[in-house]
Design an enzyme around this catalytic site. Structure first.
Site, mmCIF file in Angstrom:
data_model
loop_
_atom_site.group_PDB
_atom_site.id
_atom_site.type_symbol
_atom_site.label_atom_id
_atom_site.label_comp_id
_atom_site.label_asym_id
_atom_site.label_seq_id
_atom_site.Cartn_x
_atom_site.Cartn_y
_atom_site.Cartn_z
ATOM 1 N N GLU A 170 11.213 2.203 14.283
ATOM 2 C CA GLU A 170 10.560 3.481 14.494
ATOM 3 C C GLU A 170 9.525 3.603 15.062
ATOM 4 O O GLU A 170 9.205 2.415 16.117
ATOM 5 C CB GLU A 170 10.190 3.545 12.780
ATOM 6 C CG GLU A 170 10.041 2.189 12.579
ATOM 7 C CD GLU A 170 9.607 1.308 11.152
ATOM 8 O OE1 GLU A 170 9.781 2.961 9.949
ATOM 9 O OE2 GLU A 170 9.879 0.602 10.342
ATOM 10 N N TYR A 183 0.811 -1.150 -0.355
ATOM 11 C CA TYR A 183 -0.230 -0.116 -0.153
ATOM 12 C C TYR A 183 0.865 1.332 -0.188
ATOM 13 O O TYR A 183 1.899 0.816 0.489
ATOM 14 C CB TYR A 183 -1.082 -0.146 1.400
ATOM 15 C CG TYR A 183 -0.386 0.425 2.974
ATOM 16 C CD1 TYR A 183 -0.283 1.711 3.576
ATOM 17 C CD2 TYR A 183 0.178 -0.322 3.247
ATOM 18 C CE1 TYR A 183 0.012 2.438 4.355
ATOM 19 C CE2 TYR A 183 0.653 0.021 4.520
ATOM 20 C CZ TYR A 183 0.566 0.945 4.455
ATOM 21 O OH TYR A 183 1.157 1.190 5.887
ATOM 22 N N LEU A 230 11.081 1.027 7.272
ATOM 23 C CA LEU A 230 10.758 1.655 5.998
ATOM 24 C C LEU A 230 11.166 2.732 5.841
ATOM 25 O O LEU A 230 11.105 3.996 6.259
ATOM 26 C CB LEU A 230 8.885 1.714 6.183
ATOM 27 C CG LEU A 230 8.267 2.626 5.069
ATOM 28 C CD1 LEU A 230 8.378 1.180 4.523
ATOM 29 C CD2 LEU A 230 6.846 2.948 5.308
ATOM 30 N N LYS A 254 6.484 -1.817 2.142
ATOM 31 C CA LYS A 254 5.387 -1.016 2.491
ATOM 32 C C LYS A 254 4.041 -1.828 2.108
ATOM 33 O O LYS A 254 3.161 -1.956 1.690
ATOM 34 C CB LYS A 254 4.928 0.150 1.672
ATOM 35 C CG LYS A 254 4.122 0.709 2.453
ATOM 36 C CD LYS A 254 4.506 2.521 2.063
ATOM 37 C CE LYS A 254 2.746 2.961 2.996
ATOM 38 N NZ LYS A 254 3.682 3.344 4.290
#
Length: 281
Positions: free
Chosen positions: A176, A33, A201, A144
């Protein structure tokens, strides 16, 4: 009036949108996505997002179901049909519909869905409070994918603790946030953020903000940092597509700085919005 969404070539009211129960995105989270921000009815960081989408698809052995130009036009049509001024557009590509089997199906058309989410992106940001939590995700966080149960569970740990989010920790170092990249600012004004790898990411807003950091002459270190470093930091903040740059005011009940949005994060957010608006399409 309900939103108009896009499903496999058709624009339909959200109540009428349907995807097969045999879609691999539903059965296996076999999907990727992207979320693009929209300001003033225009798309931010388009090239970065579509480049990352193609990379994610390639890493999973999938292809783009439409051309780049067609995908851009779908985004713009959704903005028009939903009169979207500020917010985001969510896009998802799955491997498609096939009977349930762990092996990838052959020659199956991908499923492509998009929808808009209206929200104010430019209001002044109050900052957030985070907890630290173990990073229990898989080892390919650079892709992702829609495999978001682990960060969702981690987010709920933060909510149950009365906080806004969590910074995930692996081998003693922050990776993260649940849906964002993490940063601290040291006493000498150096910004520290984890270097790119399969552990995090590769944020599109991250890349744009780090370019601004360089242009502003702010010292940068791309390396892992610990929770203890974060607690002692002068500032802390995160970046994300629809949050831009936002201060972190507290980590594990320890106040960061003076407990208010930091000057560096606030400045970077203002500059980012200004520059993103100029480059929006």
């Amino acid at each position: 009036m309900s939103r108009i969404v896009y499903v496999n070539g058709e624009y339909v009211p959200e109540e009428e949108a349907k995807v097969s129960i045999f879609d691999r995105g539903f059965l296996f989270a076999d999907a990727v996505y992207e979320v693009t921000a929209v300001l003033d009815g225009k798309i931010l960081e388009w090239e970065g997002h579509v480049n990352r989408l193609e990379r994610s698809l390639g890493e999973l052995g999938m292809t783009m179901p439409v051309t780049r130009d067609e995908l851009l036009e779908i985004h713009r049509e959704l903005i028009r049909r939903n009169t979207l001024d500020q917010g985001g557009i969510y896009l998802q590509v799955t491997r498609g519909v096939a009977d349930r089997d762990f092996a990838f199906p052959k020659d199956t058309p991908e499923t492509l869905v998009l929808f808009t989410q209206a929200r104010n992106l430019t209001d002044p940001k109050d900052g957030i409070k985070v907890i630290s939590a173990p990073d229990i995700r898989w080892q390919r966080r650079d892709i992702k994918t829609v495999q978001l149960l682990a960060p969702s569970m981690t987010k709920m740990l933060a909510k149950k603790a009365g906080k806004d989010d969590a910074w995930m920790v692996e081998d003693g170092y922050v990776t993260e946030g649940t849906s964002n990249n993490a940063y601290i600012v040291t006493e000498d004004g150096t910004i520290v953020t984890r270097n790119l790898s399969n552990s995090i990411l590769h944020g599109i807003t991250r890349a744009a903000v780090l370019k601004l950091v360089a242009e502003q002459g702010i010292k940068l270190e791309e390396r892992p940092f610990t929770v203890e470093e974060a607690k002692k930091a002068k500032e802390a903040f995160f970046t994300a597509a629809t949050a831009f740059v936002c201060s972190v005011l507290e980590v594990d009940n320890v106040t960061i700085g003076d407990g208010k949005p930091g000057p560096i994060a606030t400045r970077l957010n203002d500059i980012y919005i200004e520059e993103a608006r100029k480059a929006a399409i």
